[in-house]
Design a protein around this motif. Structure first.
Motif, short mmCIF file in Angstrom:
data_model
loop_
_atom_site.label_atom_id
_atom_site.label_comp_id
_atom_site.label_asym_id
_atom_site.label_seq_id
_atom_site.Cartn_x
_atom_site.Cartn_y
_atom_site.Cartn_z
N GLN A 33 33.22 -39.92 17.55
CA GLN A 33 32.45 -39.40 18.44
C GLN A 33 30.93 -39.15 18.18
O GLN A 33 30.04 -38.67 18.84
N HIS A 36 25.04 -30.85 15.90
CA HIS A 36 26.11 -31.41 16.94
C HIS A 36 26.84 -30.33 17.84
O HIS A 36 27.45 -29.30 16.93
N PRO A 37 26.95 -30.06 19.15
CA PRO A 37 27.74 -29.17 19.65
C PRO A 37 29.15 -28.98 19.37
O PRO A 37 29.61 -27.94 19.32
N ASP A 38 29.75 -30.11 19.22
CA ASP A 38 31.14 -30.18 18.97
C ASP A 38 31.33 -29.56 17.54
O ASP A 38 32.41 -29.00 17.15
N PHE A 39 30.46 -30.12 16.87
CA PHE A 39 30.55 -29.26 15.32
C PHE A 39 30.23 -27.83 15.30
O PHE A 39 31.11 -27.03 14.54
N GLN A 87 35.31 -27.88 16.96
CA GLN A 87 36.20 -29.00 17.48
C GLN A 87 35.77 -30.27 16.74
O GLN A 87 34.87 -31.10 17.29
N PHE A 88 36.60 -30.67 15.54
CA PHE A 88 36.35 -31.94 15.08
C PHE A 88 37.45 -32.13 14.39
O PHE A 88 38.47 -31.31 14.16
N SER A 89 37.56 -33.56 13.88
CA SER A 89 38.74 -34.17 12.92
C SER A 89 38.08 -35.05 11.75
O SER A 89 37.01 -35.13 12.05
N GLU A 98 43.34 -38.61 14.18
CA GLU A 98 42.52 -37.50 14.17
C GLU A 98 42.88 -36.15 13.55
O GLU A 98 43.13 -35.05 14.44
N SER A 109 31.17 -25.75 17.59
CA SER A 109 32.01 -25.15 18.12
C SER A 109 33.38 -25.30 17.40
O SER A 109 34.28 -24.69 17.65
N PHE A 146 35.76 -37.86 13.18
CA PHE A 146 34.56 -37.37 14.17
C PHE A 146 33.41 -38.32 14.13
O PHE A 146 32.87 -38.59 15.04
N LYS A 152 47.29 -31.99 15.32
CA LYS A 152 46.89 -31.14 16.33
C LYS A 152 48.03 -30.08 16.96
O LYS A 152 47.79 -28.94 17.54
#
Length: 653
Positions: free
Chosen positions: A446, A430-433, A437-439, A207, A435, A442, A282
């Motif tokens: 996810q 998408h909420p994670d995108f 927060q992705f790799s 990730e 924000s 993704f 990370k």
């Protein structure tokens, strides 16, 4: 005397159009080259002159160095811009341009040669002190050596084509017993795409983010970087969303990556536009991935945040001018985000798509840019990369750029073949995108349950619109409007509307106020058709008006709705035939392409899911698998055969 005055663009599609735009703005004359498949392409129409260079296959046209140099000689072009892909990172081509006294708009052939080899470039980066991922980059390429080195590195690991890019010749291996088969596939794909079967192995980082730094050098010893881009949203190891700046980089980390990129560039005395790509874990550690000695697909996000024209810089550097800015003068403003629009079907494993573009009507607005090479009516062939174009948005903040880009993607009209349009919209929303927060994992990890990644039946509302359009066409043919052309006006009409092998009954009754009452399953939907110009339909449902783009020809309908572009058929008057199920023993071609391997013969016993053939299309190899257990009774193709979409290739009983 000026160094050059006429530029030949040794490329096609959206990047050729992009280069033409800047070249014309700077006063240069231009020459396009084209294959049989691109005779009517947009880049051909936009250039001052155009030269046919051969048949559709790339080896006979866009990779044909002699034909391209001959086109330059015949037109008097004294410079060549290679774009990206094709010959852009071919050292032999750069040397051939130099031998022909033609300016190659790019770095030196020595830099291209070194950085074009993942194996040699990694050795050079280790020597230059650039952080690198653990792996194997030795000269020995036999299976035994690679298996031994893979065991030393550990699993999971990546196989990469040393001369490769764009995800071709790249395979993720989770277990040792999969290694040999994946090595053979990667070698074959690398040899076909890059004329080199050389591979490297690397530890697979879990990730990571994919972050790259834009370099620029001139002939006067100056080398600077123009910020970074985050390219972590990928499918099949190919980028589909890019942005600048990276949402998680601190100023300290940004400077460290920029200085590492400068080390890489100085190691090869780099001149022109180049990109050093890193993987970022990370813990904030980054590792050299590769260096691209060319303009990148995603260069527009850097242009929109810096306010610079990178193609103009390429032309100025190639003409011998110094860079117009020093490192301390580089400033980035706001945020930019780009998506790549591909002719592919995400619900079918991202299978590339071929066919005719029936509608092409992008939605542009302030702060949104479109780079493309699409002409409405053109045929998307199997010979080239499936990318059609790019939508790019700029905003004062990341959220503003994301919101603008989402709207532009949702409103873009592309009808006639499947695309990744709906997937792009789902990713951007998408909420994670949103924000940040992705790799690189993704989509696979996810986003696996996203509707666009699985075949979806059309919604009742979509079927109702389709029935209304089929009905209205019949009414218009009788010149009577929505009522008055049937003998039994009170009787509901029943339509059979299909998608692939599925069909749905839809009942329709017309009322006197231009309203259609439509029954789909248990749902009753009232639609009032307010306006229709043959391309856009304006309708009202429950007091809400909406516009939908569509293309209707015969019994075939393409419709743009909230589900993206939907392809439907009117089977109402077609004979009811037995439908082949998913367990059919007939294997048809999923797209136009060429047969690379035939893995079975008549009499072979096979099981469901077993690879039977390998089809090459749009620069990728696609294994075609059995749908049932059984025995092969007929094989109708051989390696090297060109096949058409839906052509029967073999049968299993």
């Amino acid at each position: 005397m000026p160094r050059f005055s006429k530029i030949l663009i040794a490329n096609r599609g959206e990047i050729a159009c992009r280069i033409l735009r800047t070249a014309h703005a700077l006063g240069y004359r231009t020459v396009a080259v084209f294959s049989d498949a691109d005779a009517q392409a947009l880049h051909v129409q936009q250039a001052d002159e155009a030269v046919h260079i051969g048949p559709a296959p790339v080896q006979q046209s866009y990779l044909n160095i002699a034909a391209i140099l001959d086109a330059a000689r015949r037109t008097g072009a004294d410079a060549i811009h290679p774009g990206y892909g094709f010959l852009s990172e071919n050292a032999e081509f750069a040397r051939a341009c130099e031998a022909a006294a033609i300016t190659f708009i790019g770095p030196s052939s020595a830099a291209i040669e070194l950085m074009g080899s993942k194996r040699l470039s990694k050795l050079a980066m280790l020597e230059a002190g650039v952080p690198c991922i653990a792996g194997y980059q030795g000269a020995a390429q036999d299976d035994a050596t690679l298996a031994r080195e893979a065991a030393r590195i550990g699993y999971p690991l990546m196989i990469k084509a040393s001369a490769g890019g764009g995800g071709r010749g790249m395979r993720l291996v989770q277990h040792a017993n999969d290694l040999v088969a994946q090595l053979h596939t990667a070698r074959s794909e690398a040899l076909n795409a890059f004329a080199s079967a050389e591979l490297i192995l690397e530890q697979a980082l879990l990730e990571p983010r994919h972050v790259e730094v834009q370099l620029f050098g001139d002939h006067h010893g100056q080398l600077i970087y123009l910020g970074e881009r985050d390219c972590s949203i990928q499918r099949r190891h190919q980028k589909i969303i890019e942005e600048a700046p990276c949402p998680v980089l601190t100023d300290t980390l940004r400077q460290a990556m920029g200085e590492a990129a400068l080390k890489a560039g100085r190691a090869v005395d780099y001149v022109g536009a180049g990109t050093v790509e890193f993987l970022l874990d990370k813990q904030g550690r980054f590792y050299f991935l590769e260096m691209n000695t060319r303009l990148q697909v995603e260069h527009p996000v850097t242009e929109m945040t810096t306010g610079l024209d990178l193609v103009a810089w390429q032309l100025q550097v190639a003409a011998g001018w110094p860079l117009p800015l020093r490192q301390e003068q580089v400033a980035c403003h706001g945020h930019a985000m780009e998506v790549r629009l591909y002719a592919e079907d995400p619900a079918q494993g991202f299978m590339p798509q071929t066919g005719r573009v029936l509608r092409w009507e992008p939605a542009l607005q302030p702060g949104v840019r479109l780079d493309h090479g699409v002409v409405e009516g053109q045929v998307i062939s199997p010979f080239y990369d499936p990318m059609l174009g790019k939508l790019i948005a700029h905003g004062a903040t990341r959220e503003e750029a994301r919101r603008k880009l989402l709207r532009a993607v949702q409103d873009c009209v592309l009808l006639g073949l499947a695309s990744n349009q709906r997937l792009l919209a789902e990713l951007l929303a998408h909420p994670d995108f949103a924000s940040g927060q992705f790799s690189t994992g993704f989509i696979a990890q996810q986003f696996a349950d996203a509707p666009s990644l699985h075949p979806q039946p059309p919604q009742a509302y979509v079927l109702a619109i389709a029935a209304a359009l089929f009905y209205q066409r019949s009414a218009s043919a009788h010149a009577t409007g929505l009522q008055g052309w049937r003998n039994h006006q009170g009787t509901a009409l029943t339509y059979r509307i299909g998608q692939g092998e599925q069909q749905w009954p839809v009942e329709l009754s017309a009322r006197g106020d231009q309203t259609l009452c439509i029954g789909v399953g248990e749902q009753l939907i009232d639609l009032k058709l307010l306006h229709d110009d043959g391309r856009w339909l304006l309708l009202e449902r429950d007091g809400v008006r909406r516009r939908h783009a569509y293309h209707l020809a015969g019994d075939e309908l393409w419709l743009l709705t909230g589900q993206g572009a939907v392809h439907l058929h009117d089977y109402t008057h077609a004979p009811v035939a037995a439908q082949a199920g998913v367990a059919s023993g007939v294997l048809g071609a999923p797209m136009d392409g060429a047969i690379v391997q035939v893995l079975v013969e008549v009499g072979s016993r096979v099981h469901a899911g077993q690879p039977l053939l390998v089809l090459e299309a749009m620069k990728m190899e696609h294994p075609l698998k059995a749908g049932i257990d059984g025995v092969v009774t007929r094989v109708q193709v051989s390696p090297g055969d060109q096949v058409k979409n839906r052509q029967v290739l073999l049968e299993v009983e």
